[in-house]
Write a protein that holds these residues in place. Sequence first.
Motif, PDB file in Angstrom:
ATOM      1  N   VAL A  91       0.864  -1.182   0.000  1.00  0.00           N
ATOM      2  CA  VAL A  91       0.000   0.000   0.000  1.00  0.00           C
ATOM      3  C   VAL A  91       0.901   1.233   0.000  1.00  0.00           C
ATOM      4  CG1 VAL A  91      -1.734   1.297   1.305  1.00  0.00           C
ATOM      5  CG2 VAL A  91      -1.825  -1.211   1.233  1.00  0.00           C
ATOM      6  N   ALA A  92       0.606   2.168  -0.898  1.00  0.00           N
ATOM      7  CA  ALA A  92       1.442   3.361  -1.005  1.00  0.00           C
ATOM      8  C   ALA A  92       1.128   4.348   0.115  1.00  0.00           C
ATOM      9  CB  ALA A  92       1.205   4.026  -2.351  1.00  0.00           C
ATOM     10  N   ILE A  93       2.145   5.082   0.538  1.00  0.00           N
ATOM     11  CA  ILE A  93       1.952   6.122   1.564  1.00  0.00           C
ATOM     12  C   ILE A  93       2.699   7.376   1.127  1.00  0.00           C
ATOM     13  CG2 ILE A  93       3.893   5.213   2.949  1.00  0.00           C
ATOM     14  CD1 ILE A  93       2.332   6.140   5.472  1.00  0.00           C
ATOM     15  N   CYS A  94       2.043   8.527   1.284  1.00  0.00           N
ATOM     16  CA  CYS A  94       2.662   9.785   0.863  1.00  0.00           C
ATOM     17  C   CYS A  94       3.536  10.346   1.992  1.00  0.00           C
ATOM     18  CB  CYS A  94       1.586  10.787   0.451  1.00  0.00           C
ATOM     19  SG  CYS A  94       0.574  11.382   1.811  1.00  0.00           S
ATOM     20  N   ASP A  95       4.363  11.304   1.640  1.00  0.00           N
ATOM     21  CA  ASP A  95       5.286  11.880   2.621  1.00  0.00           C
ATOM     22  C   ASP A  95       4.546  12.538   3.789  1.00  0.00           C
ATOM     23  OD1 ASP A  95       7.287  11.035   0.956  1.00  0.00           O
ATOM     24  OD2 ASP A  95       7.733  13.013   0.136  1.00  0.00           O
ATOM     25  N   CYS A  99      -2.518   7.677  -2.271  1.00  0.00           N
ATOM     26  CA  CYS A  99      -2.000   7.266  -0.976  1.00  0.00           C
ATOM     27  C   CYS A  99      -3.049   6.383  -0.305  1.00  0.00           C
ATOM     28  CB  CYS A  99      -1.706   8.507  -0.130  1.00  0.00           C
ATOM     29  SG  CYS A  99      -1.374   8.134   1.608  1.00  0.00           S
ATOM     30  N   GLY A 100      -2.618   5.251   0.258  1.00  0.00           N
ATOM     31  CA  GLY A 100      -3.552   4.323   0.875  1.00  0.00           C
ATOM     32  C   GLY A 100      -4.152   4.832   2.176  1.00  0.00           C
ATOM     33  N   LEU A 101      -3.573   5.874   2.746  1.00  0.00           N
ATOM     34  CA  LEU A 101      -4.064   6.375   4.029  1.00  0.00           C
ATOM     35  C   LEU A 101      -4.960   7.596   3.881  1.00  0.00           C
ATOM     36  CD1 LEU A 101      -1.452   4.619   4.689  1.00  0.00           C
ATOM     37  CD2 LEU A 101      -1.456   5.843   6.841  1.00  0.00           C
ATOM     38  N   CYS A 102      -4.525   8.578   3.065  1.00  0.00           N
ATOM     39  CA  CYS A 102      -5.330   9.806   2.944  1.00  0.00           C
ATOM     40  C   CYS A 102      -6.057   9.883   1.598  1.00  0.00           C
ATOM     41  CB  CYS A 102      -4.459  11.047   3.136  1.00  0.00           C
ATOM     42  SG  CYS A 102      -3.255  11.322   1.829  1.00  0.00           S
TER      43      CYS A 102
END
Length: 70
Positions: free
Chosen positions: A17-21, A56-59
């Motif tokens: 899962v990708a995550i942004c900075d 992004c998988g979180l936001c």
Amino acid sequence: MTIAGQIEALIQRLEGVAICDDCITDRLNLSVRSQANVVTRGLGGAGGYAREKQPCGLCSSVKVSTSHHR
Ligand SMILES: [Zn+2]
């Protein structure tokens, strides 16, 4: 553990899962986003890390995010 080590561990825990900075900064309580950026910039393309413009998988924002694939 170093900041770089914490960031790599976080990305690997997400298992693809990708995550942004920004989310990395938030999750690890870093003081500034550039601390995450300097590490993730160096990860792209190495050791199974992919760094590209993706959701992004979180936001859920589409921006440059980092993921790890085994
Ligand atoms: Zn995010």
